[in-house]
Scaffold this motif. Sequence first.
Motif, PDB file in Angstrom:
ATOM      1  N   ARG A 146       0.961   1.397  -8.511  1.00 41.85           N
ATOM      2  CA  ARG A 146       0.745   2.730  -7.933  1.00 41.85           C
ATOM      3  C   ARG A 146      -0.733   3.051  -7.722  1.00 41.85           C
ATOM      4  NH1 ARG A 146       5.264   4.378  -5.682  1.00 41.85           N
ATOM      5  NH2 ARG A 146       6.951   4.968  -7.065  1.00 41.85           N
ATOM      6  N   ASN A 147      -1.613   2.115  -8.124  1.00 39.79           N
ATOM      7  CA  ASN A 147      -3.057   2.315  -8.045  1.00 39.79           C
ATOM      8  C   ASN A 147      -3.492   3.556  -8.828  1.00 39.79           C
ATOM      9  OD1 ASN A 147      -5.630   1.536  -7.330  1.00 39.79           O
ATOM     10  ND2 ASN A 147      -5.613   2.675  -5.412  1.00 39.79           N
ATOM     11  N   MET A 148      -2.895   3.722 -10.005  1.00 39.00           N
ATOM     12  CA  MET A 148      -3.203   4.831 -10.900  1.00 39.00           C
ATOM     13  C   MET A 148      -4.056   4.302 -12.050  1.00 39.00           C
ATOM     14  SD  MET A 148       0.697   6.369 -11.005  1.00 39.00           S
ATOM     15  CE  MET A 148       0.439   7.297 -12.475  1.00 39.00           C
ATOM     16  N   PRO A 149      -4.883   5.143 -12.651  1.00 39.42           N
ATOM     17  CA  PRO A 149      -5.664   4.668 -13.801  1.00 39.42           C
ATOM     18  C   PRO A 149      -4.760   4.296 -14.977  1.00 39.42           C
ATOM     19  CG  PRO A 149      -6.009   7.030 -13.447  1.00 39.42           C
ATOM     20  CD  PRO A 149      -5.154   6.539 -12.331  1.00 39.42           C
ATOM     21  N   GLU A 190       6.242   9.127  -9.477  1.00 38.13           N
ATOM     22  CA  GLU A 190       7.153   9.762  -8.526  1.00 38.13           C
ATOM     23  C   GLU A 190       8.319  10.446  -9.240  1.00 38.13           C
ATOM     24  OE1 GLU A 190       9.846   7.774  -5.236  1.00 38.13           O
ATOM     25  OE2 GLU A 190       7.714   7.653  -4.740  1.00 38.13           O
ATOM     26  N   LYS A 207       0.829  -1.216   0.000  1.00 39.59           N
ATOM     27  CA  LYS A 207       0.000   0.000   0.000  1.00 39.59           C
ATOM     28  C   LYS A 207       0.859   1.261   0.000  1.00 39.59           C
ATOM     29  CE  LYS A 207      -4.425  -1.090   0.401  1.00 39.59           C
ATOM     30  NZ  LYS A 207      -5.418  -0.658  -0.538  1.00 39.59           N
ATOM     31  N   ARG A 217       1.560   1.423 -13.224  1.00 37.68           N
ATOM     32  CA  ARG A 217       0.302   2.101 -12.860  1.00 37.68           C
ATOM     33  C   ARG A 217      -0.534   1.217 -11.933  1.00 37.68           C
ATOM     34  NH1 ARG A 217      -1.140   6.706 -15.430  1.00 37.68           N
ATOM     35  NH2 ARG A 217       0.041   7.318 -17.269  1.00 37.68           N
ATOM     36  N   GLU A 248       1.192   3.210  -3.365  1.00 40.48           N
ATOM     37  CA  GLU A 248       0.085   3.872  -4.048  1.00 40.48           C
ATOM     38  C   GLU A 248       0.306   5.378  -4.097  1.00 40.48           C
ATOM     39  OE1 GLU A 248      -3.647   2.631  -2.433  1.00 40.48           O
ATOM     40  OE2 GLU A 248      -3.301   0.541  -2.983  1.00 40.48           O
ATOM     41  N   LYS A 249       0.266   5.924  -5.295  1.00 44.57           N
ATOM     42  CA  LYS A 249       0.458   7.354  -5.544  1.00 44.57           C
ATOM     43  C   LYS A 249      -0.595   7.806  -6.544  1.00 44.57           C
ATOM     44  CE  LYS A 249       4.644   7.115  -3.615  1.00 44.57           C
ATOM     45  NZ  LYS A 249       4.859   7.358  -2.268  1.00 44.57           N
ATOM     46  N   THR A 250      -0.773   9.091  -6.691  1.00 46.92           N
ATOM     47  CA  THR A 250      -1.713   9.608  -7.689  1.00 46.92           C
ATOM     48  C   THR A 250      -1.013   9.953  -8.994  1.00 46.92           C
ATOM     49  OG1 THR A 250      -1.455  11.845  -6.820  1.00 46.92           O
ATOM     50  CG2 THR A 250      -3.278  10.530  -5.948  1.00 46.92           C
ATOM     51  N   LYS A 251       0.318   9.964  -8.971  1.00 44.14           N
ATOM     52  CA  LYS A 251       1.081  10.260 -10.181  1.00 44.14           C
ATOM     53  C   LYS A 251       2.442   9.587 -10.075  1.00 44.14           C
ATOM     54  CE  LYS A 251       2.890  14.553  -8.330  1.00 44.14           C
ATOM     55  NZ  LYS A 251       3.178  15.923  -8.533  1.00 44.14           N
ATOM     56  N   LYS A 271      -3.662   4.264 -18.693  1.00 48.66           N
ATOM     57  CA  LYS A 271      -3.819   5.208 -19.805  1.00 48.66           C
ATOM     58  C   LYS A 271      -2.972   4.729 -20.978  1.00 48.66           C
ATOM     59  CE  LYS A 271      -4.702   9.135 -16.803  1.00 48.66           C
ATOM     60  NZ  LYS A 271      -4.313  10.489 -16.450  1.00 48.66           N
TER      61      LYS A 271
END
Length: 113
Positions: free
Chosen positions: A70-73, A14, A6, A67, A9-12, A75
């Motif tokens: 990192r739990n990012m969508p 690093e 866990k 992704r 996990e990031k939103t973007k 793309k």
Amino acid sequence: MLKYTKACEKTKFENGLCVCCGECGTCCYTLFCYPCASGHAWADSRGETCALIHTCVCEVFIRSNIRHARNMPIKYCSDCCAHMFCPWCTLVQDIKEIKSIQAESQIEDEPKE
């Protein structure tokens, strides 16, 4: 699959796309031996040992594994464009992200006192 916790996990991402010279060894490795660097990144993003077959990979799947960790969508379109127009910088970013994920997971897995 790349082992992660866990803490990863990031939103973007690093690591930035245009900071590929920040780590000279990775930059040179990618620049002068792109297929090998790509194969190692693919194997590392899957938690596998690198083999010759790993050099025949579409780099977009490396990024999708990152992704996922990192739990990012996911793309695919933007990742494909990044690898198409600036493959070296994108691969360096991916390698640095994999190293960050591995480091963050090891820190998280250590027993807490």
